[in-house]
Design an enzyme around this catalytic site. Structure first.
Site, PDB file in Angstrom:
ATOM      1  NE  ARG B  15      -1.285   2.563   2.836  1.00 39.03           N
ATOM      2  CZ  ARG B  15      -0.766   3.692   3.303  1.00 39.03           C
ATOM      3  NH1 ARG B  15      -0.711   4.771   2.541  1.00 39.03           N
ATOM      4  NH2 ARG B  15      -0.295   3.747   4.529  1.00 39.03           N
ATOM      5  CB  CYS B 240       9.926  11.206  -0.006  1.00 40.07           C
ATOM      6  SG  CYS B 240       9.386  12.602   0.990  1.00 40.07           S
TER       7      CYS B 240
END
Lengths: 300, 300
Positions: B15, B240
């Protein structure tokens, strides 16, 4: 357990890093790198190794590098010396501090330096005798303190005994090296507590390779134990001859980021360090092995 | 301070990892990855997110993935749900555990989920009401607990207050997320001590991203604080969004290596985990972001 208020970073990139890089680097680039590092606030920069070019061709230009660098005020530039001849060559060009090395692993000693541990101590005694006479400071390295590629586990007691011998021979500081990066925080703590029974923590340094990503966690534990000298290499230079493709020394940038977060003073400027790391990684044409350096590049 | 004897690893790669990978991955590959992870001994594997495909196209096949995986005995497969609709869709395919999320950063909340923190709590209350009626377990995530890309510092008290609210709403566990990886060990310790004044440590998990290489050191400190639930992603999947090119979640392999070294039981088999990490990294055609995985490959 209280963390030290300040830490001395020992930059080993130009020596431990570059000796493990495949590429042979021009002398001018090495000098440029060390000069950049000298401008970061680092107080100790291991410049090169006075070892025979037969063993480490990457550092064959040791005399030229040492003579070529601009020595910063209050910065020490130790060089590694494997034997009396290396020391004499180092003295000839004005070296003021040397580093000697051995290991508690008999097999590693034989394979890495072609002598027994006892013989390595004799070589070190020869070096320290001359160094002491010449008022040259001596730093001691112990390799494979948390594991050996040939012998596996290494007893903490054997590390402590050997560290004590190096102190007796005149080393002012012992750097405990996890050469293959297999250490984890619990074992690091056990090792340090054992060694600190024989040697005051002020005389100990830690030297981690980040092969298994454990270096910063281990360094944090070392700080908890009161250790205040940390070896590291800008951009995580170097590799691991025992695990091809693996990473090398823990990156100075990543250590400094942690120290800054912990409000532990080191005197080193992160931005300048990052810039030096980019300079050498760009030259080597390899990915930067410092996550801090990568993240800071991504933000700009 | 004594470390926990056992730790529950919460695998978030399928996920949190895959939602931050650029490449859209075929459903069959996701199912294969989760099935491989189920064979490692992991007890919690976050399978996907029941979010609108408009927001996260990478996970548009959430229902197919959840229905396609072979559910292991005693393994929980939570899915992220952003709202009531997501929950209803999850319930429709037999989901037994969901995860909800908010953040102490007002700006991050608005930019990430297009609502205020107060509104996010209302959404969560709607979710938990239905979930509780349907005997569905609820895990709570707090993002940006150690820093926000927009607001910078985040107060530990605001994290503690919000964590308490999530517990009151029915979450059985709160995962504290350092979404942008800026945390360092001292700040992690301060945060955990503050949150633990309001919530027992048994109900807390830590969720670190390794953007600045600090994740393992922070996890070690969390263990020292008694935290025994750790989120991580196989092969360090993900990235990120606030620092392009930076690494993502801390790699499960690296966490497990540290736990094994500390003799903390997790029930997870490192070799099988390494194999699952290689499988997905090979498919993504990107370098493995786990140093343990790289080192183990280099040794074989």
């Amino acid at each position: 357990m209280s963390l030290p208020k300040s830490v001395k970073l020992v930059e080993v990139g130009p020596r431990d890093g570059l000796q493990n890089e495949k590429k042979i680097i021009p002398t001018a680039i090495k000098i440029d790198l060390i000069n950049r590092l000298s401008n970061t606030g680092l107080r100790v920069i291991e410049a090169t190794s006075f070892v025979s070019p037969q063993w480490i061709p990457q550092l064959a230009d040791h005399s030229e590098v040492f003579q070529g660098i601009t020595k910063g005020k209050n910065i020490s530039y130790p060089v590694l010396v494997p034997n009396k001849k290396g020391l004499e060559n180092a003295i000839a060009v004005g070296v003021k501090e040397v580093a000697v090395f051995t290991t508690p692993s008999e097999t590693f000693c034989q394979r890495n330096t072609n002598c027994t541990v006892a013989e390595s101590l004799q070589r070190i005694a020869e070096i320290t005798e001359i160094a002491n006479k010449n008022k040259i400071r001596i730093r001691g390295y112990l390799s494979c303190v948390l594991g050996c590629p040939y012998e596996g586990n290494i007893s903490s007691e054997s590390v402590a005994d050997l560290a004590e011998k190096l102190i007796q021979l005149g080393c002012y500081e012992i750097s405990l090296g996890d050469t293959i990066g297999v250490g984890t925080p619990g074992k690091t703590q056990t090792l340090l507590k054992t060694v600190m029974k024989k040697i005051p923590k002020e005389k100990l340094a830690v030297h981690f390779h980040d092969t298994y990503g454990q270096a910063l966690a281990n360094i944090y534990v070392a700080l908890e134990c009161g250790i205040s000298v940390i070896d590291s290499a800008v951009a995580g230079l170097g590799g691991c001859p025992y695990a091809k493709g693996a990473t090398g020394n823990v990156a100075t940038e990543d250590v400094l980021y942690m120290l800054n977060g912990l409000e532990i003073e080191s005197g080193v400027n992160l931005e300048k360090l990052v810039e030096a790391g980019r300079f050498i990684s760009h030259y080597l044409d390899k990915p930067i092995q410092s996550k801090v350096n990568i993240a800071m590049a991504a933000l700009t």
